[in-house]
Design an enzyme around this catalytic site. Sequence first.
Site, PDB file in Angstrom:
ATOM      1  N   TRP A 106      36.908  38.590  45.251  1.00 16.81           N
ATOM      2  CA  TRP A 106      37.220  39.505  45.067  1.00 16.81           C
ATOM      3  C   TRP A 106      38.146  40.629  45.723  1.00 16.81           C
ATOM      4  O   TRP A 106      38.606  40.893  46.274  1.00 16.81           O
ATOM      5  CB  TRP A 106      36.895  40.640  43.230  1.00 16.81           C
ATOM      6  CG  TRP A 106      36.962  39.192  42.372  1.00 16.81           C
ATOM      7  CD1 TRP A 106      35.908  38.430  41.712  1.00 16.81           C
ATOM      8  CD2 TRP A 106      38.292  38.963  41.448  1.00 16.81           C
ATOM      9  NE1 TRP A 106      37.193  37.723  40.499  1.00 16.81           N
ATOM     10  CE2 TRP A 106      38.426  38.063  40.658  1.00 16.81           C
ATOM     11  CE3 TRP A 106      39.505  39.739  42.074  1.00 16.81           C
ATOM     12  CZ2 TRP A 106      39.034  37.374  39.487  1.00 16.81           C
ATOM     13  CZ3 TRP A 106      40.466  38.516  41.720  1.00 16.81           C
ATOM     14  CH2 TRP A 106      40.573  37.804  40.133  1.00 16.81           C
ATOM     15  N   ASP A 180      34.958  48.696  43.083  1.00 23.38           N
ATOM     16  CA  ASP A 180      35.861  47.660  41.839  1.00 23.38           C
ATOM     17  C   ASP A 180      34.945  47.472  40.843  1.00 23.38           C
ATOM     18  O   ASP A 180      33.760  46.438  42.016  1.00 23.38           O
ATOM     19  CB  ASP A 180      36.400  46.168  42.684  1.00 23.38           C
ATOM     20  CG  ASP A 180      36.708  45.412  40.955  1.00 23.38           C
ATOM     21  OD1 ASP A 180      36.004  45.703  40.585  1.00 23.38           O
ATOM     22  OD2 ASP A 180      37.228  44.376  41.964  1.00 23.38           O
ATOM     23  N   LYS A 204      35.693  42.151  30.932  1.00 26.54           N
ATOM     24  CA  LYS A 204      34.416  41.330  31.639  1.00 26.54           C
ATOM     25  C   LYS A 204      33.680  42.460  30.478  1.00 26.54           C
ATOM     26  O   LYS A 204      32.704  41.541  29.851  1.00 26.54           O
ATOM     27  CB  LYS A 204      34.526  41.541  32.666  1.00 26.54           C
ATOM     28  CG  LYS A 204      35.741  41.574  33.765  1.00 26.54           C
ATOM     29  CD  LYS A 204      36.178  39.617  33.275  1.00 26.54           C
ATOM     30  CE  LYS A 204      36.861  39.926  34.535  1.00 26.54           C
ATOM     31  NZ  LYS A 204      37.184  39.501  36.361  1.00 26.54           N
TER      32      LYS A 204
HETATM   33  C1  LIG Z   1      38.180  39.981  37.031  1.00 26.88           C
HETATM   34  C2  LIG Z   1      38.463  40.525  38.294  1.00 26.88           C
HETATM   35  C3  LIG Z   1      39.633  41.195  39.003  1.00 26.88           C
HETATM   36  C4  LIG Z   1      40.356  40.747  38.330  1.00 26.88           C
HETATM   37  O1  LIG Z   1      40.747  41.229  37.333  1.00 26.88           O
HETATM   38  P1  LIG Z   1      42.420  41.181  36.714  1.00 26.88           P
HETATM   39  O2  LIG Z   1      42.073  42.007  35.464  1.00 26.88           O
HETATM   40  O3  LIG Z   1      42.486  39.926  36.532  1.00 26.88           O
HETATM   41  O4  LIG Z   1      43.382  42.215  37.754  1.00 26.88           O
HETATM   42  C5  LIG Z   1      38.651  41.615  39.597  1.00 26.88           C
HETATM   43  N1  LIG Z   1      38.078  41.865  40.151  1.00 26.88           N
HETATM   44  C6  LIG Z   1      37.005  42.198  39.991  1.00 26.88           C
HETATM   45  C7  LIG Z   1      35.662  42.744  40.015  1.00 26.88           C
HETATM   46  C8  LIG Z   1      36.884  41.539  38.862  1.00 26.88           C
HETATM   47  O5  LIG Z   1      35.440  40.685  38.451  1.00 26.88           O
END
Ligand SMILES: *Cc1c(COP(=O)(O)O)cnc(C)c1O
Length: 368
Positions: A106, A180, A204
């Site tokens: 990521w 993030d 998530k």
């Molecule tokens: C799943 C995830 C993403 C991507 O998220 P989207 O909703 O598909 O844009 C980005 N960063 C992390 C850490 C993730 O777990």
Amino acid sequence: MPATIYNFSAGPAVLPKEVLQQAAAEMLDWHGSGMSVMEMSHRGAEYTSIITAAQKDLRELLAVPDNYKILFMQGGAIAENAIVPMNLAGLKPQPATADYINTGSWSVKSLKEAGKYLNVNVAASSEADKFATIPPRDSWKLTRDAAYVHVCTNETIDGIEYQFVPDVSADTNGAPLVADMSSHILSRVIDVSQYGVIYGGAQKNIGPAGLTIVIVREDLLGHALPCCPSAFNWKTVADNDSMFNTPPTYAIYIAGLVFQWLKRQGGVAAMEERNIAKAALLYDYLDSSDFYINRINKGNRSRMNVPFFLRDESLNAAFLAQAKENGLLQLKGHKSVGGMRASIYNAMTIEGVQALVAFMAKFAAANK
Ligand SMILES: *Cc1c(COP(=O)(O)O)cnc(C)c1O
């Protein structure tokens, strides 16, 4: 399917059963309004009460200070990979530079996208050790006048998690830390004031896909590049209480139910305790086994996403098929890593992890 199902998906992921039951009960007629939440004007009194409560509950759960805005956006964390630099590059003269810490899949996505809007300095990377660690803070080569420093505090695919909050201000002239937190927000107590921006997709550890949470310090609003779309300009979104465009109303409603559920569970500190216990159960089993292996440095392991491998990978298909027969779903690892991955978010119970470990032990004994 067996009567009891445990869903280990990395995302979209398991939701608390109580929340789904409540949503089902309210599906056709929300609180006597005669409407489904999906059918309501986002500006009506009913929906206003839903979004206001969701925001207030999230603020309370994370103890978000008054000088931070909570934004409900769309586009997921992947869209934020562009939205972050578009909103923060203007903190500095152009072309600005941002520091990125590369700790996994990521992070890589984030820094590649950011490179379209500013200069990216990869200040540290654990790519050389296959993302099994987090580079220690004292090895980071930060930029003196960086617009911000970006970290991914839980790498969902690789299964590593920060167990510390990096202090970056002294080395950067006070650059804000941008995180993030898609896959571990609300899983552990955080001090929001140590970050300038926290963002994450909801699917998530919060609710359904379609909602992106952004928590941003007020002084970081109003620095967007002219190219930034209005709907992605944090200041515009904040000035309009997340109603500049129609927000993802149903996703926010479900997230709001999850926030209420979290409060009933005792809040984030109580969840953190359970998450520590759940993760310990699974990692202790993996470490005691010579049939399975987790390759992540012990101090950097994620409490939320646990990748593991069967030492004999020819048994992978049988493992997954038998796990499914036992009600243990979505254990296949990400295609870039292979093997297995158990995501054990807030809504995964300790019973679910116990069932997984019991199955793994049985499978190992049968396939020695
Ligand atoms: C799943 C995830 C993403 C991507 O998220 P989207 O909703 O598909 O844009 C980005 N960063 C992390 C850490 C993730 O777990």
